[in-house]
Design an enzyme around this catalytic site. Structure first.
Site, PDB file in Angstrom:
ATOM      1  N   GLU A   1      16.296  44.335   5.504  1.00 50.46           N
ATOM      2  CA  GLU A   1      17.547  44.246   6.689  1.00 50.46           C
ATOM      3  C   GLU A   1      18.064  42.618   6.141  1.00 50.46           C
ATOM      4  O   GLU A   1      17.509  41.747   6.855  1.00 50.46           O
ATOM      5  CB  GLU A   1      17.073  44.211   7.838  1.00 50.46           C
TER       6      GLU A   1
ATOM      7  N   ASN B   1      17.533  34.460  14.598  1.00 51.73           N
ATOM      8  CA  ASN B   1      18.825  34.687  15.430  1.00 51.73           C
ATOM      9  C   ASN B   1      18.585  35.726  16.434  1.00 51.73           C
ATOM     10  O   ASN B   1      19.137  35.669  17.422  1.00 51.73           O
ATOM     11  CB  ASN B   1      19.845  34.844  14.481  1.00 51.73           C
TER      12      ASN B   1
ATOM     13  N   GLU C   1      16.511  50.725  10.396  1.00 47.46           N
ATOM     14  CA  GLU C   1      15.655  50.700  11.483  1.00 47.46           C
ATOM     15  C   GLU C   1      16.356  51.137  12.760  1.00 47.46           C
ATOM     16  O   GLU C   1      17.396  51.247  12.873  1.00 47.46           O
ATOM     17  CB  GLU C   1      15.444  49.178  11.797  1.00 47.46           C
TER      18      GLU C   1
ATOM     19  N   CYS D   1      23.914  38.863  11.689  1.00 46.94           N
ATOM     20  CA  CYS D   1      24.180  39.743  10.347  1.00 46.94           C
ATOM     21  C   CYS D   1      25.356  40.364  10.297  1.00 46.94           C
ATOM     22  O   CYS D   1      26.175  40.986   9.409  1.00 46.94           O
ATOM     23  CB  CYS D   1      22.968  40.143   9.896  1.00 46.94           C
TER      24      CYS D   1
HETATM   25  P1  NAD Z   1      15.808  33.291   6.082  1.00 48.94           P
HETATM   26  O1  NAD Z   1      15.875  34.468   4.826  1.00 48.94           O
HETATM   27  O2  NAD Z   1      16.072  32.214   5.524  1.00 48.94           O
HETATM   28  O3  NAD Z   1      14.420  33.685   6.840  1.00 48.94           O
HETATM   29  C1  NAD Z   1      14.060  35.030   7.248  1.00 48.94           C
HETATM   30  C2  NAD Z   1      12.635  34.924   7.671  1.00 48.94           C
HETATM   31  O4  NAD Z   1      12.097  34.781   6.318  1.00 48.94           O
HETATM   32  C3  NAD Z   1      12.211  33.592   8.367  1.00 48.94           C
HETATM   33  O5  NAD Z   1      10.986  33.971   9.163  1.00 48.94           O
HETATM   34  C4  NAD Z   1      11.672  32.641   7.047  1.00 48.94           C
HETATM   35  O6  NAD Z   1      10.542  31.628   7.504  1.00 48.94           O
HETATM   36  C5  NAD Z   1      11.048  33.661   6.210  1.00 48.94           C
HETATM   37  N1  NAD Z   1      11.016  33.027   4.660  1.00 48.94           N
HETATM   38  C6  NAD Z   1      11.715  32.459   4.097  1.00 48.94           C
HETATM   39  N2  NAD Z   1      11.443  32.089   2.883  1.00 48.94           N
HETATM   40  C7  NAD Z   1      10.374  33.140   2.696  1.00 48.94           C
HETATM   41  C8  NAD Z   1       9.563  33.302   1.751  1.00 48.94           C
HETATM   42  N3  NAD Z   1       9.464  32.610   0.203  1.00 48.94           N
HETATM   43  N4  NAD Z   1       8.217  34.246   1.603  1.00 48.94           N
HETATM   44  C9  NAD Z   1       8.134  34.857   2.944  1.00 48.94           C
HETATM   45  N5  NAD Z   1       9.208  34.515   4.113  1.00 48.94           N
HETATM   46  C10 NAD Z   1      10.094  33.746   3.930  1.00 48.94           C
HETATM   47  O7  NAD Z   1      16.956  33.863   6.956  1.00 48.94           O
HETATM   48  P2  NAD Z   1      17.251  33.224   8.481  1.00 48.94           P
HETATM   49  O8  NAD Z   1      18.085  32.079   8.041  1.00 48.94           O
HETATM   50  O9  NAD Z   1      16.016  33.239   9.490  1.00 48.94           O
HETATM   51  O10 NAD Z   1      18.087  34.422   9.008  1.00 48.94           O
HETATM   52  C11 NAD Z   1      19.476  34.362   8.809  1.00 48.94           C
HETATM   53  C12 NAD Z   1      19.643  35.731   7.827  1.00 48.94           C
HETATM   54  O11 NAD Z   1      19.199  36.821   8.162  1.00 48.94           O
HETATM   55  C13 NAD Z   1      21.066  36.103   7.689  1.00 48.94           C
HETATM   56  O12 NAD Z   1      21.276  36.206   6.394  1.00 48.94           O
HETATM   57  C14 NAD Z   1      21.358  37.193   8.398  1.00 48.94           C
HETATM   58  O13 NAD Z   1      22.387  38.001   7.941  1.00 48.94           O
HETATM   59  C15 NAD Z   1      20.081  37.813   8.201  1.00 48.94           C
HETATM   60  N6  NAD Z   1      19.766  38.872   9.245  1.00 48.94           N
HETATM   61  C16 NAD Z   1      20.004  40.244   8.932  1.00 48.94           C
HETATM   62  C17 NAD Z   1      19.595  41.259   9.902  1.00 48.94           C
HETATM   63  C18 NAD Z   1      19.928  42.674   9.467  1.00 48.94           C
HETATM   64  O14 NAD Z   1      19.363  43.301  10.219  1.00 48.94           O
HETATM   65  N7  NAD Z   1      20.391  43.000   8.311  1.00 48.94           N
HETATM   66  C19 NAD Z   1      19.470  40.740  11.201  1.00 48.94           C
HETATM   67  C20 NAD Z   1      19.315  39.458  11.491  1.00 48.94           C
HETATM   68  C21 NAD Z   1      19.633  38.430  10.362  1.00 48.94           C
END
Ligand code: NAD
Length: 499
Positions: A271, A172, A479, A305
């Site tokens: 995060e 995102n 962060e 998020c």
């Molecule tokens: P996601 O958890 O599906 O993926 C995030 C990352 O993790 C991607 O690079 C993905 O390829 C990787 N990933 C997925 N499964 C994995 C595994 N088993 N092992 C290692 N890596 C793995 O999330 P998304 O759909 O890409 O992003 C949206 C989510 O991120 C939402 O829940 C959002 O709230 C959160 N987010 C949080 C913050 C924050 O700062 N708290 C910021 C941005 C997004």
């Protein structure tokens, strides 16, 4: 990668966009070299506005991941010995380069992620700011010297880089989530392997090229886009070669990674997801509250998020608030992020569009009224109409799940105690927004929010100089801010006998 001479006849890409995509790095960055994956595999990156394939990117295998981590391990000791000034200068140069190339980088981001170009530019500027901020923090890594209580020894306290890090980022904010980790890691003297989300690898690869141009030594940052995240990352976590994992993404995946990290007791920063309440009291300035809700809801098309996920409005002003918000949402222009005047781009993929559709249908079935929007857009690409719902039941799925789309659900409340309890009734705790002109109430409710961050009369909290992070199932660690570098430093105490 071969460079296509011109766009194919049916492409929605302009010549400039086509040239930009063709010139962007498409390979893995391992030990300072751009390489294909060891088995030659690639995956497609799509334009979410059209579904068109933009390009193929090298798909790292577990062996590629291992090579990348070994490069980070090899580079670690010499990088840890670089001077803080040297690391600060590299970060500052990269900050400058991001600004020099902001137009191209923003367009590249829009093409792979969908957000309007103006928002992509704002993200590049935000991403660059982490580099400038941590260039300063590199120079301020401090320590201590202390007399033991018995007077017979001295304590020398110093901070050292944690060591090789694994960094994982979501789609995102394809660039800012990278610099929010790489800025402090580089400032602290840590090497890393970073894995961007497969939907948006191009921005991170472009950042890798810029860091190299800024003078970062080979092997300090290695980039491994891949489709098999678990197959590539889990062996690295369990290898014993990495010392830390910093993850931004969903709570579901964060929990899996925390379990894996327990094996070698890796340090972790998490995060994770959010479910932000946005509370509008009856004494709030309604115009400001509507503007704040637009920001908190619509930044990144709601795919943040920090997005306002539950909007609680006092029953005496909810009708007025709802009609003003609906008017502003209806006036937004939906379209391809590259088009002039567009303020709302597509969602990231078909699954995201389907989920938003399901959540809205569920809320309506449970009694919500649609003030504007309420449907996916009838056009190619993963668009959803900006939507305002009122009378959303606490039992609706969107009250407990991240919507991650342009949908503002309004729920009335009558007392402060009731709304504080409702706002905190979630396993998440990233951010809360509170609108009121009563100072005591603002502080009382701000303190009562079970969240890592509170926006008081403001709809955005992200700032590289402030500590960003959540409590409860929204994460661990912070962060940004002056504390952000601590996540990449270990304290060491040296006891000196003075007998
Ligand atoms: P996601 O958890 O599906 O993926 C995030 C990352 O993790 C991607 O690079 C993905 O390829 C990787 N990933 C997925 N499964 C994995 C595994 N088993 N092992 C290692 N890596 C793995 O999330 P998304 O759909 O890409 O992003 C949206 C989510 O991120 C939402 O829940 C959002 O709230 C959160 N987010 C949080 C913050 C924050 O700062 N708290 C910021 C941005 C997004």
């Amino acid at each position: 990668m071969s460079t296509p001479a011109a766009a194919p006849p049916l492409s929605a890409l302009t010549d400039r966009e086509w040239r930009l995509i063709a010139a962007a790095p498409h390979q893995l960055l391992v030990d300072g070299r751009w390489v294909d994956s060891e088995n030659g595999a690639t995956f497609d990156v799509l334009d979410p506005a059209t579904g068109e394939v933009l390009c193929a990117v090298a798909d790292a295998t577990p062996a590629d991941g291992r090579r990348a981590l070994e490069a980070a391990v090899t580079a670690q000791s010499s990088f840890a010995r670089t001077s803080p000034r040297e690391r600060a200068d590299i970060l500052t140069r990269a900050f400058e380069l991001l600004h020099e190339r902001i137009d191209d980088l923003a367009l590249l981001m829009t093409l792979e992620m969908g957000k309007p170009v103006a928002e992509a530019k704002a993200e590049i500027a935000y991403a660059a700011e982490f580099l400038r901020h941590f260039a300063g923090e590199a120079l301020r890594i401090d320590g201590g010297y202390q007399t033991a209580p018995a007077g017979d020894a001295r304590f020398l306290i110093t901070r050292q880089p944690v060591g090789p890090c694994l960094l994982i980022t979501p789609w995102n904010f394809p660039m800012a989530m990278g610099t929010r980790k790489l800025g402090p890691a580089i400032a602290a003297g840590c090497t890393s392997v970073i894995k961007p989300a497969p939907q948006t690898p191009l921005s991170m690869l472009a950042l890798g090229a810029i860091l190299a141009e800024a003078g970062l030594p080979d092997g300090v940052v290695n980039i491994v886009p891949c489709t098999g995240a678990n197959e590539v990352i889990e062996p690295l976590i369990r290898s014993g070669l990495a010392r830390k994992l910093s993850f931004t993404g969903s709570t579901k995946v964060g929990k899996i990674l925390l379990e894996q990290c327990a094996d070698k007791v890796l340090r972790t920063s998490m995060e994770l997801g959010g479910n932000a309440p946005f509370i509008v009291f009856e004494d709030a300035d309604l115009e400001e509250a509507v503007a704040g809700a637009m920001t908190a809801k619509m930044r990144n098309m709601g795919e943040a998020c920090t997005a306002a996920n539950r909007i609680y409005v006092h029953e005496s002003v909810i009708e007025e608030f709802g009609s003003r918000l609906a008017e502003k949402m209806a006036a937004l222009r939906v379209g391809r992020g590259t088009d002039e005047g567009v303020t709302v781009g597509p969602l990231i993929d078909e699954a995201a569009q389907a989920k938003v559709t399901e959540l809205v249908d569920d809320a309506v079935t449970r009694g919500a009224t649609v003030l504007t929007g309420g449907t996916a857009c009838d056009r190619v690409g993963y668009f959803y109409t900006p939507t305002v719902l009122t009378g959303v039941s606490p039992q609706a799925r969107m009250a407990t799940e991240e919507i991650f789309g342009p949908v503002a659900p309004l729920t009335p409340f009558s007392t402060e105690a009731e709304v504080v309890a409702a706002a905190n009734d979630t396993p998440y705790g990233l951010v809360a927004y509170v609108y009121t002109n009563d100072l005591r109430r603002a502080l009382r409710v701000g303190e009562a929010m079970e969240s890592g961050m509170v926006g008081l009369n403001q709809g955005v909290v992200s700032n590289p100089a402030a500590p960003f992070g959540g409590v409860k199932e929204s994460g661990l660690g912070r962060e940004g801010g002056s504390i952000g570098i601590d996540e990449f430093l270990e304290l060491k105490y040296i006891g000196i006998a003075m007998g």
